[in-house]
Design a protein around this motif. Structure first.
Motif, short mmCIF file in Angstrom:
data_model
loop_
_atom_site.label_atom_id
_atom_site.label_comp_id
_atom_site.label_asym_id
_atom_site.label_seq_id
_atom_site.Cartn_x
_atom_site.Cartn_y
_atom_site.Cartn_z
N LEU A 177 25.15 -18.90 -38.92
CA LEU A 177 25.20 -20.38 -38.87
C LEU A 177 25.89 -20.97 -38.55
N ARG A 178 27.04 -20.88 -39.45
CA ARG A 178 28.07 -22.09 -39.28
C ARG A 178 28.73 -21.64 -37.91
N SER A 238 16.04 -20.49 -35.50
CA SER A 238 15.47 -20.97 -35.97
C SER A 238 15.92 -22.13 -37.09
N ALA A 239 17.37 -22.45 -36.24
CA ALA A 239 17.72 -23.14 -36.63
C ALA A 239 17.73 -24.87 -35.56
N GLY A 240 17.12 -24.41 -35.16
CA GLY A 240 16.09 -25.65 -34.22
C GLY A 240 17.79 -25.48 -32.50
N LEU A 241 18.65 -24.34 -32.93
CA LEU A 241 20.17 -24.42 -32.14
C LEU A 241 20.15 -22.88 -30.13
N ASP A 242 20.53 -23.47 -30.00
CA ASP A 242 20.64 -22.29 -29.21
C ASP A 242 20.68 -21.02 -29.05
N PRO A 243 19.67 -20.39 -28.80
CA PRO A 243 19.45 -18.33 -29.32
C PRO A 243 20.43 -18.66 -27.88
N GLN A 244 20.65 -18.88 -26.51
CA GLN A 244 21.63 -18.55 -25.73
C GLN A 244 23.44 -17.86 -26.09
N LEU A 245 23.53 -18.63 -27.26
CA LEU A 245 24.97 -18.82 -27.51
C LEU A 245 25.15 -17.10 -28.06
N VAL A 246 23.87 -16.44 -28.59
CA VAL A 246 24.72 -15.29 -29.01
C VAL A 246 23.57 -14.16 -27.30
N THR A 247 25.23 -13.39 -27.13
CA THR A 247 24.49 -12.30 -25.87
C THR A 247 24.73 -11.01 -26.77
#
Ligand code: NAP
Length: 303
Positions: A177-178, A238-247
């Motif tokens: 999250l951070r 789930s936090a409403g942020l961009d899941p594409q940040l995770v690869t």
């Protein structure tokens, strides 16, 4: 019941104190908790600030004074990678500390629920691990937790869990999250499979187990397997942020490799938990959403 929780300052310990005292766990769903939390129990916690479980005399004195009927032994040396470079310290806490708790429990006639880990398995299975399956830990942490299991006697129930995260303490969900809130890209392995577990849901299950004390080994996790990559994407989405940040990355391509080896597949079979009437725990996605929403709402607590 008079209940003693060891490791009360840990992420699971906090939720155990709430669950046993009848308060709905901070990050738990009222609906799920309501299945078990009928009345509160008399509960006391202890942690390293009170005494070390590696001190057999102090452990005996504390437990003899309180005279619990149930001990939920959650305290442990949990730094999986650091344990590789200080195996004696990890063994002293996870094996000898557990043996000290068991010895004192025998003196006062308490039953013990000893919390253990999926890291007792080597991850070569392709179907969910049963409690009776052969163990073969890959890491010092896993070896020491297995030694702790072997210190337990017939008065104990061993409760193996996996991939625990909660509202209190530091964990991977808070780290994800951070980073996501700062817009930082991150990679997670997509070839290690396990079951995430919300510590509040596990705490509720442990109340149910304390009221039944089935003995033997049970596996308690949130329902359904996933990978670290899918877990991280779920947290971010789930936090409403961009899941594409995770690869995704393969374990073999992760450099530098962490000091401790993890099982590639450590999905735990929860049938034994269901057979004693505790479970199944909620699906991991739903549990994770609850935790994320709580952490986002209290985002100043995300560290
Ligand atoms: N986290 C996971 O993903 C995971 C997965 C599977 C199983 N488990 C098991 O679940 C249980 C709870 O895990 P958790 O994540 O809540 O762990 P945690 O947050 O690290 O809490 C463990 C607590 O035990 C305390 N402790 C350590 N050494 C002690 C000693 N010698 N005497 C007394 N207390 C001591 C720790 O104090 P300090 O912090 O001051 O050291 C800490 O407060 C553990 O048994 C763990 O092995 C955890």
């Amino acid at each position: 019941m008079r209940v003693l929780v060891t490791g009360a300052e840990g992420q699971l310990g906090h939720d155990l104190l709430d669950a046993f005292s009848g308060r709905v766990p901070a990050a738990g769903s009222v609906e799920y908790a309501g299945r078990f939390l009928t009345t509160g129990h008399e509960v006391k916690g202890c942690d390293l600030a009170d005494f070390s479980l590696t001190d057999s005399a102090a452990t005996m004195e504390f437990i003899s004074d309180f005279r619990p009927e149930i001990i939920v032994h959650g305290a442990a040396y949990t730094a999986v990678d650091k344990a590789e470079s200080e195996p004696e310290v990890a063994m002293a806490v996870n094996r000898d500390g557990t043996a000290n708790v068991i010895a004192a429990a025998r003196v006062v006639g308490a039953k013990v629920l000893a919390v253990s880990t999926d890291y007792v398995f080597d991850g070569t299975a392709t179907t969910p691990y049963l409690p009776s399956d052969a163990t073969n830990p890959l890491s010092v942490y896993g070896v020491t937790k297995l030694a702790g299991e072997q210190s337990c006697g017939d008065e104990s129930t061993i409760v193996r869990t996996s991939w625990v995260a909660g509202f209190h303490g530091n964990n991977i969900v808070k780290t994800i999250l951070r980073l996501a809130m700062a817009g930082t890209p991150m990679t997670f392995v997509d070839d290690q499979f396990g079951c995430p577990t919300l510590s509040a849901d596990l705490a509720v299950a442990l109340v149910g187990l304390a009221e039944r004390t089935p003995g033997g080994i049970v596996h308690a996790t949130n329902f359904g397997p996933t990978t670290w990559f899918a877990l991280a994407r779920r947290v971010v989405a789930s936090a409403g942020l961009d899941p594409q940040l995770v690869t995704p990355v393969a374990t073999a391509d992760r450099l530098p490799a962490p000091p401790a080896s993890r099982p590639m597949y450590s999905v735990l079979d929860g049938a034994a938990l269901q057979a004693v009437g505790v479970g199944p725990l909620p699906r991991w996605e739903e549990a994770l959403d609850r935790l994320v929403h709580l952490l986002v709402a209290e985002s100043t607590d995300v560290s």
